[in-house]
Design a protein around this motif. Sequence first.
Motif, PDB file in Angstrom:
ATOM      1  N   SER A 343      40.527  31.724  61.937  1.00  0.00           N
ATOM      2  CA  SER A 343      39.649  32.947  62.080  1.00  0.00           C
ATOM      3  C   SER A 343      40.518  34.011  62.062  1.00  0.00           C
ATOM      4  O   SER A 343      40.101  35.074  61.258  1.00  0.00           O
ATOM      5  CB  SER A 343      39.079  32.829  63.561  1.00  0.00           C
ATOM      6  N   ASN A 344      41.489  34.231  62.909  1.00  0.00           N
ATOM      7  CA  ASN A 344      42.441  35.690  63.093  1.00  0.00           C
ATOM      8  C   ASN A 344      43.701  35.467  62.339  1.00  0.00           C
ATOM      9  O   ASN A 344      44.383  36.698  62.648  1.00  0.00           O
ATOM     10  CB  ASN A 344      42.337  36.008  64.769  1.00  0.00           C
ATOM     11  N   GLY A 345      44.024  34.520  61.895  1.00  0.00           N
ATOM     12  CA  GLY A 345      45.381  34.568  61.210  1.00  0.00           C
ATOM     13  C   GLY A 345      45.523  35.254  59.999  1.00  0.00           C
ATOM     14  O   GLY A 345      45.515  34.883  58.881  1.00  0.00           O
ATOM     15  N   LYS A 346      45.359  36.599  59.935  1.00  0.00           N
ATOM     16  CA  LYS A 346      45.143  37.489  58.955  1.00  0.00           C
ATOM     17  C   LYS A 346      46.204  38.653  58.841  1.00  0.00           C
ATOM     18  O   LYS A 346      46.279  39.275  59.903  1.00  0.00           O
ATOM     19  CB  LYS A 346      43.554  38.182  58.639  1.00  0.00           C
ATOM     20  N   SER A 347      46.401  39.159  57.731  1.00  0.00           N
ATOM     21  CA  SER A 347      47.241  40.422  57.674  1.00  0.00           C
ATOM     22  C   SER A 347      46.554  41.389  56.868  1.00  0.00           C
ATOM     23  O   SER A 347      47.240  42.385  56.690  1.00  0.00           O
ATOM     24  CB  SER A 347      48.637  40.058  57.219  1.00  0.00           C
ATOM     25  N   VAL A 357      48.622  45.772  63.447  1.00  0.00           N
ATOM     26  CA  VAL A 357      49.071  45.317  64.411  1.00  0.00           C
ATOM     27  C   VAL A 357      49.246  43.831  64.248  1.00  0.00           C
ATOM     28  O   VAL A 357      48.832  43.159  63.218  1.00  0.00           O
ATOM     29  CB  VAL A 357      48.152  45.531  65.816  1.00  0.00           C
ATOM     30  N   ALA A 358      50.261  43.083  65.072  1.00  0.00           N
ATOM     31  CA  ALA A 358      49.909  41.657  65.299  1.00  0.00           C
ATOM     32  C   ALA A 358      48.977  41.082  65.559  1.00  0.00           C
ATOM     33  O   ALA A 358      48.144  41.761  66.566  1.00  0.00           O
ATOM     34  CB  ALA A 358      51.295  41.246  66.001  1.00  0.00           C
ATOM     35  N   VAL A 490      40.195  42.534  61.870  1.00  0.00           N
ATOM     36  CA  VAL A 490      40.405  41.714  60.815  1.00  0.00           C
ATOM     37  C   VAL A 490      38.790  40.737  60.639  1.00  0.00           C
ATOM     38  O   VAL A 490      38.046  40.901  61.826  1.00  0.00           O
ATOM     39  CB  VAL A 490      41.585  40.654  61.069  1.00  0.00           C
ATOM     40  N   ASN A 491      38.586  40.154  59.893  1.00  0.00           N
ATOM     41  CA  ASN A 491      37.450  39.445  59.544  1.00  0.00           C
ATOM     42  C   ASN A 491      37.639  38.117  59.887  1.00  0.00           C
ATOM     43  O   ASN A 491      38.412  37.494  59.391  1.00  0.00           O
ATOM     44  CB  ASN A 491      36.753  39.590  57.788  1.00  0.00           C
ATOM     45  N   PHE A 493      35.721  35.609  59.969  1.00  0.00           N
ATOM     46  CA  PHE A 493      34.887  34.605  59.497  1.00  0.00           C
ATOM     47  C   PHE A 493      35.171  33.921  57.993  1.00  0.00           C
ATOM     48  O   PHE A 493      34.399  33.219  57.513  1.00  0.00           O
ATOM     49  CB  PHE A 493      33.413  34.949  59.537  1.00  0.00           C
ATOM     50  N   ASP A 494      36.269  34.620  57.373  1.00  0.00           N
ATOM     51  CA  ASP A 494      36.752  33.849  56.282  1.00  0.00           C
ATOM     52  C   ASP A 494      38.065  33.115  56.312  1.00  0.00           C
ATOM     53  O   ASP A 494      38.601  33.222  57.366  1.00  0.00           O
ATOM     54  CB  ASP A 494      36.847  35.236  55.296  1.00  0.00           C
ATOM     55  N   GLN A 495      38.468  32.608  55.383  1.00  0.00           N
ATOM     56  CA  GLN A 495      39.635  31.698  55.343  1.00  0.00           C
ATOM     57  C   GLN A 495      40.216  31.607  54.005  1.00  0.00           C
ATOM     58  O   GLN A 495      40.554  30.466  53.482  1.00  0.00           O
ATOM     59  CB  GLN A 495      39.207  30.488  55.983  1.00  0.00           C
ATOM     60  N   TRP A 496      40.342  32.771  53.197  1.00  0.00           N
ATOM     61  CA  TRP A 496      40.980  32.493  52.015  1.00  0.00           C
ATOM     62  C   TRP A 496      42.329  31.984  51.824  1.00  0.00           C
ATOM     63  O   TRP A 496      42.772  31.636  50.891  1.00  0.00           O
ATOM     64  CB  TRP A 496      40.886  34.229  51.316  1.00  0.00           C
ATOM     65  N   GLY A 497      43.033  32.142  52.976  1.00  0.00           N
ATOM     66  CA  GLY A 497      44.237  31.790  52.950  1.00  0.00           C
ATOM     67  C   GLY A 497      44.475  30.084  52.827  1.00  0.00           C
ATOM     68  O   GLY A 497      45.419  29.316  52.475  1.00  0.00           O
ATOM     69  N   VAL A 498      43.456  29.445  52.885  1.00  0.00           N
ATOM     70  CA  VAL A 498      43.293  27.916  52.991  1.00  0.00           C
ATOM     71  C   VAL A 498      43.049  27.489  51.318  1.00  0.00           C
ATOM     72  O   VAL A 498      43.617  26.465  50.889  1.00  0.00           O
ATOM     73  CB  VAL A 498      41.900  27.440  53.558  1.00  0.00           C
ATOM     74  N   GLU A 499      42.565  28.521  50.514  1.00  0.00           N
ATOM     75  CA  GLU A 499      42.151  28.358  49.225  1.00  0.00           C
ATOM     76  C   GLU A 499      43.308  27.901  48.280  1.00  0.00           C
ATOM     77  O   GLU A 499      43.315  26.993  47.252  1.00  0.00           O
ATOM     78  CB  GLU A 499      41.364  29.346  48.378  1.00  0.00           C
TER      79      GLU A 499
END
Length: 538
Positions: A343-347, A357-358, A490-491, A493-499
């Motif tokens: 959910s929140n592993g975003k940059s 922020v981290a 950060v959003n 609810f998305d997970q583009w890093g998985v794609e």
Amino acid sequence: MIDPTQTQSWQALTELAADRGDQRTVALFDRDPERATRYRLEAAGITLDYSKQRIDDDIRTQLAGLVAECGVEQARDAMFAGDHVNTSEDRAAWHVALRAPEAAPMYDEVHEIRHAMADFAQEVRAGQWRGFAGDAITDVVNIGIGGSDLGPRLICESLYTGDGPRPHFVANVDPHDLDDTLARLDPKTTLVIVTSKSFGTAETLANARVARQWLIDGGAGEGDVAKHFVAVSSNREKVSAFGIERMFGFWDWVGGRYSLWSAVGLSIELALGPDVFEALLGGAHAMDTHFREAPVEDNLPIWLALAGIWNNNFLDLTSHCVVPYAQRMANLASFLQQLEMESNGKSVTRDGQPTTVATVPTIWGSVGTNAQHAYFQMLHQGDLTVDLDFVLPLSDADQAGDEREVERVANCLAQAEALMCGRDSQALAEELKAEGLSGDALSHRLAARQFAGNRPSNMLVMDRLDAHHLGALIAAYEHKVFVQGIIWNVNSFDQWGVELGKTMAGKLVEDLNTAGTPSAHDASTAALLSRVRQRWQR
């Protein structure tokens, strides 16, 4: 969109961290005998004690200020209203609608699906739904991955008592996961749930095809597939092509890691029964109501989030450990890894800019008391300070006299106390002198047995481990993630890093299945691909 670092509260917290970040929590208790009461919150049968955090009243005031300055309450209300808070995919994140009571004016189709799930579960549990040989269903295999696996697996492992078909979960495309599961089962009495929103998840479909062939090899005909397979999906065409007739749908506003409350929870309802599933939803809804209505100072999910932000962003504690003191909840950390880090592993912020922020810390953990004999040495005496969530379900009065129950509770409370208090050096020196140690031997032993303490932790106490309280606990963590996502901008609810990795895996599948020249890869991947192909050609 609000940059949190530009808020007055963030700047004040930065100054407070520099000035008081290392203050000893034991000293805070000495100055405030009521701290344990004032830093404790209760909601829906869950108690959060965050008094062992390195937080004083000034820090708490500024943390609460972040909620106001970052617009958390307005964002919360938008989520509950079904607004498109998932901005990158332009859709709602409306999992709270899945557990609303039937009288709630939210989304009527939710209740239609819920009734269909309950009716089907009753039919299977009563022995009315029968397999190709006329036998009742004794085992249910859920094939899914990520959010289609972790939530239902956690619930079933935590609550299954044997009253209903035995639940099994297969997520890994490693053949041993499915093969070992099916080896213990009889195809005549097994129901398989294929859980995939798109019905296109590569790992899930690969396993589903093998399970389908296992059924055929076990004596079923092609026309019998519909007696042993059902789907949880939104793709009717692909489900029908597979030979499945019974499908339970859900919607694009249900994110995978927030989906156990939807038809994705069908395995829960089959194994535990409709009443238990309704109690699970009821506990989550009770926490939803608290999150929505309680003022910031009394709001349990908000303070679960704020304690994490204080540790992660101001004390630089970027490793967070979750330790449930209940064997049946052994998969809680795995569930929270996906919920929090996906959910929140975003940059990137909600408006497409680099984060200032981290964001999410590393989430890990395992079940207590086992953990005490594994990595707790590092937690107590290592040079990396880790903050923890202890999760302690209480037992009923008739179990209180069980020696093991006393040990379980005592160990949980003791570890939290020891991590905070550490060991007094002077008292330890006197103790060692009394044992006859002196000189270098005393110095060495004294150094080896030092416990610095001041390791922050939360204690989450559940009145009992049942469906209502487990639902409330999971909902509290969901809302924690939401609050942190809003503050970090950060959003969630998305997970583009998985794609990307999934796309590249598709290309490598083609390369591994053909003898021709592989597609272009980096030198390391190309060499490894060659190594695998050589081994398979032997």
